[in-house]
Design an enzyme around this catalytic site. Structure first.
Site, PDB file in Angstrom:
ATOM      1  N   ASN A 204     -25.686  84.123  45.015  1.00 60.25           N
ATOM      2  CA  ASN A 204     -24.370  84.384  45.611  1.00 60.25           C
ATOM      3  C   ASN A 204     -24.525  85.308  46.805  1.00 60.25           C
ATOM      4  OD1 ASN A 204     -24.047  87.265  44.693  1.00 60.25           O
ATOM      5  ND2 ASN A 204     -24.358  86.236  42.729  1.00 60.25           N
ATOM      6  N   ASP A 273     -23.717  83.560  37.034  1.00 66.39           N
ATOM      7  CA  ASP A 273     -23.143  83.231  35.728  1.00 66.39           C
ATOM      8  C   ASP A 273     -23.835  82.057  35.058  1.00 66.39           C
ATOM      9  OD1 ASP A 273     -21.112  85.187  35.674  1.00 66.39           O
ATOM     10  OD2 ASP A 273     -20.056  84.053  37.223  1.00 66.39           O
ATOM     11  N   LYS A 283     -41.603  71.174  42.685  1.00 65.90           N
ATOM     12  CA  LYS A 283     -40.429  70.946  43.530  1.00 65.90           C
ATOM     13  C   LYS A 283     -39.752  69.625  43.152  1.00 65.90           C
ATOM     14  CE  LYS A 283     -39.335  71.059  48.343  1.00 65.90           C
ATOM     15  NZ  LYS A 283     -39.802  70.822  49.678  1.00 65.90           N
ATOM     16  N   PHE A 316     -17.657  95.661  37.485  1.00 69.13           N
ATOM     17  CA  PHE A 316     -16.936  95.295  38.709  1.00 69.13           C
ATOM     18  C   PHE A 316     -16.352  93.897  38.523  1.00 69.13           C
ATOM     19  CE2 PHE A 316     -17.402  98.070  42.446  1.00 69.13           C
ATOM     20  CZ  PHE A 316     -18.084  99.126  41.840  1.00 69.13           C
ATOM     21  N   LYS A 330     -11.147  91.207  31.825  1.00 65.83           N
ATOM     22  CA  LYS A 330     -12.590  91.518  31.751  1.00 65.83           C
ATOM     23  C   LYS A 330     -12.819  92.877  31.083  1.00 65.83           C
ATOM     24  CE  LYS A 330     -13.968  88.615  35.573  1.00 65.83           C
ATOM     25  NZ  LYS A 330     -14.309  88.458  36.969  1.00 65.83           N
ATOM     26  N   LYS A 334     -15.062  92.409  27.842  1.00 68.85           N
ATOM     27  CA  LYS A 334     -16.447  92.878  27.955  1.00 68.85           C
ATOM     28  C   LYS A 334     -16.653  94.269  27.349  1.00 68.85           C
ATOM     29  CE  LYS A 334     -17.501  90.029  31.963  1.00 68.85           C
ATOM     30  NZ  LYS A 334     -18.723  89.655  32.676  1.00 68.85           N
TER      31      LYS A 334
HETATM   32  N1  CTP Z   1     -21.818  90.596  34.552  1.00 72.00           N
HETATM   33  C1  CTP Z   1     -22.901  90.739  33.696  1.00 72.00           C
HETATM   34  N2  CTP Z   1     -23.594  89.642  33.291  1.00 72.00           N
HETATM   35  C2  CTP Z   1     -23.216  88.395  33.674  1.00 72.00           C
HETATM   36  C3  CTP Z   1     -22.112  88.242  34.535  1.00 72.00           C
HETATM   37  C4  CTP Z   1     -21.432  89.372  34.951  1.00 72.00           C
HETATM   38  O1  CTP Z   1     -23.224  91.862  33.333  1.00 72.00           O
HETATM   39  N3  CTP Z   1     -23.911  87.361  33.280  1.00 72.00           N
HETATM   40  C5  CTP Z   1     -21.085  91.801  34.975  1.00 72.00           C
HETATM   41  C6  CTP Z   1     -21.077  92.056  36.476  1.00 72.00           C
HETATM   42  O2  CTP Z   1     -22.148  92.878  36.866  1.00 72.00           O
HETATM   43  C7  CTP Z   1     -19.752  92.760  36.674  1.00 72.00           C
HETATM   44  C8  CTP Z   1     -18.853  92.176  35.591  1.00 72.00           C
HETATM   45  O3  CTP Z   1     -19.750  91.602  34.614  1.00 72.00           O
HETATM   46  O4  CTP Z   1     -19.848  94.133  36.461  1.00 72.00           O
HETATM   47  C9  CTP Z   1     -17.890  91.127  36.024  1.00 72.00           C
HETATM   48  O5  CTP Z   1     -18.577  90.143  36.744  1.00 72.00           O
HETATM   49  P1  CTP Z   1     -17.794  88.909  37.375  1.00 72.00           P
HETATM   50  O6  CTP Z   1     -18.767  87.995  38.020  1.00 72.00           O
HETATM   51  O7  CTP Z   1     -16.623  89.402  38.176  1.00 72.00           O
HETATM   52  O8  CTP Z   1     -17.172  88.264  36.084  1.00 72.00           O
HETATM   53  P2  CTP Z   1     -17.678  87.152  35.175  1.00 72.00           P
HETATM   54  O9  CTP Z   1     -17.692  87.648  33.782  1.00 72.00           O
HETATM   55  O10 CTP Z   1     -18.950  86.600  35.690  1.00 72.00           O
HETATM   56  O11 CTP Z   1     -16.505  86.095  35.263  1.00 72.00           O
HETATM   57  P3  CTP Z   1     -16.106  85.118  36.471  1.00 72.00           P
HETATM   58  O12 CTP Z   1     -17.345  84.835  37.266  1.00 72.00           O
HETATM   59  O13 CTP Z   1     -15.555  83.933  35.781  1.00 72.00           O
HETATM   60  O14 CTP Z   1     -15.080  85.848  37.272  1.00 72.00           O
END
Ligand code: CTP
Length: 390
Positions: A204, A273, A283, A316, A330, A334
């Site tokens: 990303n 994610d 490859k 975040f 979240k 979480k």
């Molecule tokens: N995070 C994590 N592990 C993952 C995904 C996210 O620890 N596999 C943490 C990120 O570092 C951040 C928080 O979870 O502090 C929220 O991440 P975000 O990407 O906004 O949320 P997601 O849970 O991934 O949900 P979505 O992508 O659907 O918004």
């Protein structure tokens, strides 16, 4: 932070003196007023005019130029900085010698001093010099650098004056109250990568700026900092324990390994994610088209969130819209203590910018803040955290 701060900069005779012109420029750009004192040897390398132009102030070179200037200059300075600091000036400071304007000012100054040594590696290693340096450190003089690198003699060794950005950070740190000393803070930053074959990955746009700003701010405030970072173009802040990772699995392992004894964990990383269900060893051939099957990566934040005993936990939520409800969810889903919401599509708040506009979400309530620099966001967040990790 540097706005309206009065800095007395001493420059001594080293080829590195040209970097100090830039140091003055950067200090004044951030609102500090800089008064420069040059030794005779430094004027063999650069003329006072260069410093007068960048500091927009007269340069002092001689103790007898103005009666009592060694008292008036030091009595209202917030900080004294010596960059570059030669072995000679360090020796004079340690020995209490006051035979020129700079060494006289050092003796009459009551505040903190930062020194950025620069010299040949043989001089740097000399036990007499090291003893002097150690003595100054025992008096509270703060040392920045030197770094290893190419020296004037052509050798590659320790003795190069630190980069201006590191000296700037040393100055900011010297001017910061150490309200987080004794605390251990872990910060994650940057993106993670999930490989589909040895050369291709999913990732990303995260640059790591927010996490690195938090790590810098926590260091300045005296915390012990562990920065666990996915690939980022940024230089890790010196003084932080640094772990470079690439994949989510690596980030998870590094976080878990460093979790014990941490007082707070701030998960600013934009963790991928999903990862491809299978990673090809070779490859992937494009000729047959490609359908990727993805699986979810481990959620590091929630794994910590639901531990029985855990550090203070900040996540975040980078959202693509102003709707705050996903971020609120979240926080609960979480098990975090704080979730920092930002809308990455809002101008000034996205990736690769130095500003952010956040809302801090806690069970107890929410506070929204105006657009500010990521450095300011970092301090704001640490103010909040400091309250919970007394
Ligand atoms: N995070 C994590 N592990 C993952 C995904 C996210 O620890 N596999 C943490 C990120 O570092 C951040 C928080 O979870 O502090 C929220 O991440 P975000 O990407 O906004 O949320 P997601 O849970 O991934 O949900 P979505 O992508 O659907 O918004």
């Amino acid at each position: 932070m540097l706005k309206n701060r009065k800095i007395l900069l001493g420059v001594t005779g080293s080829i590195a003196v040209y970097k100090s012109v830039d140091l003055v420029r950067r200090l004044t750009k951030e609102g500090a007023s800089v008064q420069v004192i040059m030794t005779d040897a430094s004027r063999k390398f650069v003329t006072p005019l260069s410093f007068e132009v960048v500091s927009q102030s007269r340069v002092f070179t001689d103790t007898f130029q103005d009666p009592l200037s060694h008292i008036s200059l030091t009595s209202d300075a917030d900080l004294m900085v010596i960059a570059p600091a030669t072995a000679n000036i360090v020796g004079k400071f340690a020995g209490g010698i006051a035979d020129d304007m700079l060494s006289t000012c050092f003796l009459s100054f009551k505040g903190k001093t930062v020194i950025a040594p620069a010299m040949n590696w043989r001089m740097y290693e000399n036990p007499v010099f090291q003893k002097n340096l150690g003595y100054l450190a025992s008096l509270g003089v703060i040392q920045v650098g030197p770094e290893k690198g190419s020296l004037a003699c052509g050798d590659d060794a320790v003795g190069r004056m630190s980069d201006v950005s590191d000296i700037m950070e040393g100055i900011r740190s010297a001017l910061t109250r150490k309200d987080l000393s004794g605390k251990r803070i872990m910060v994650t930053a940057g993106p993670t990568r999930e490989y589909m074959d040895p050369v291709r990955f999913m990732s990303n746009r995260s640059s790591g700026r927010m996490g690195y700003a938090i790590a810098r701010a926590a260091l300045r405030r005296g915390a012990e900092v562990i920065l666990i970072s996915g690939p980022s173009p940024l230089k890790p802040p010196s003084g932080a324990g640094f772990v470079a990772v690439e994949t989510t699995g690596e980030m998870r392992d590094a976080v878990m390994k460093n979790l014990k004894d941490s007082d707070a964990v701030i998960m600013a990383a934009a963790v991928s994610d999903f990862s491809p269900e299978d990673k090809n060893d070779k490859k992937i051939d494009k000729s047959g088209g490609l359908v990727l099957k993805l699986k979810k990566t481990p959620d590091i934040l929630s794994e910590i969130g639901f531990m029985k005993k855990r550090p203070f936990l900040v996540g975040f939520a980078a959202e693509t819209g102003a709707d705050i409800s996903r971020a609120r969810k979240k926080l609960l889903d979480k098990g975090a203590d704080v979730v920092v919401f930002n809308n990455v599509l809002s101008p000034g708040s996205g990736f690769d910018v130095d500003t952010n506009q956040i809302t801090i979400i806690q069970k107890e309530g929410e506070s929204s803040f105006p657009l500010m620099s990521k450095d300011e966001v970092a301090d704001l967040l640490l103010d909040r955290i400091a309250h919970f990790i007394p």
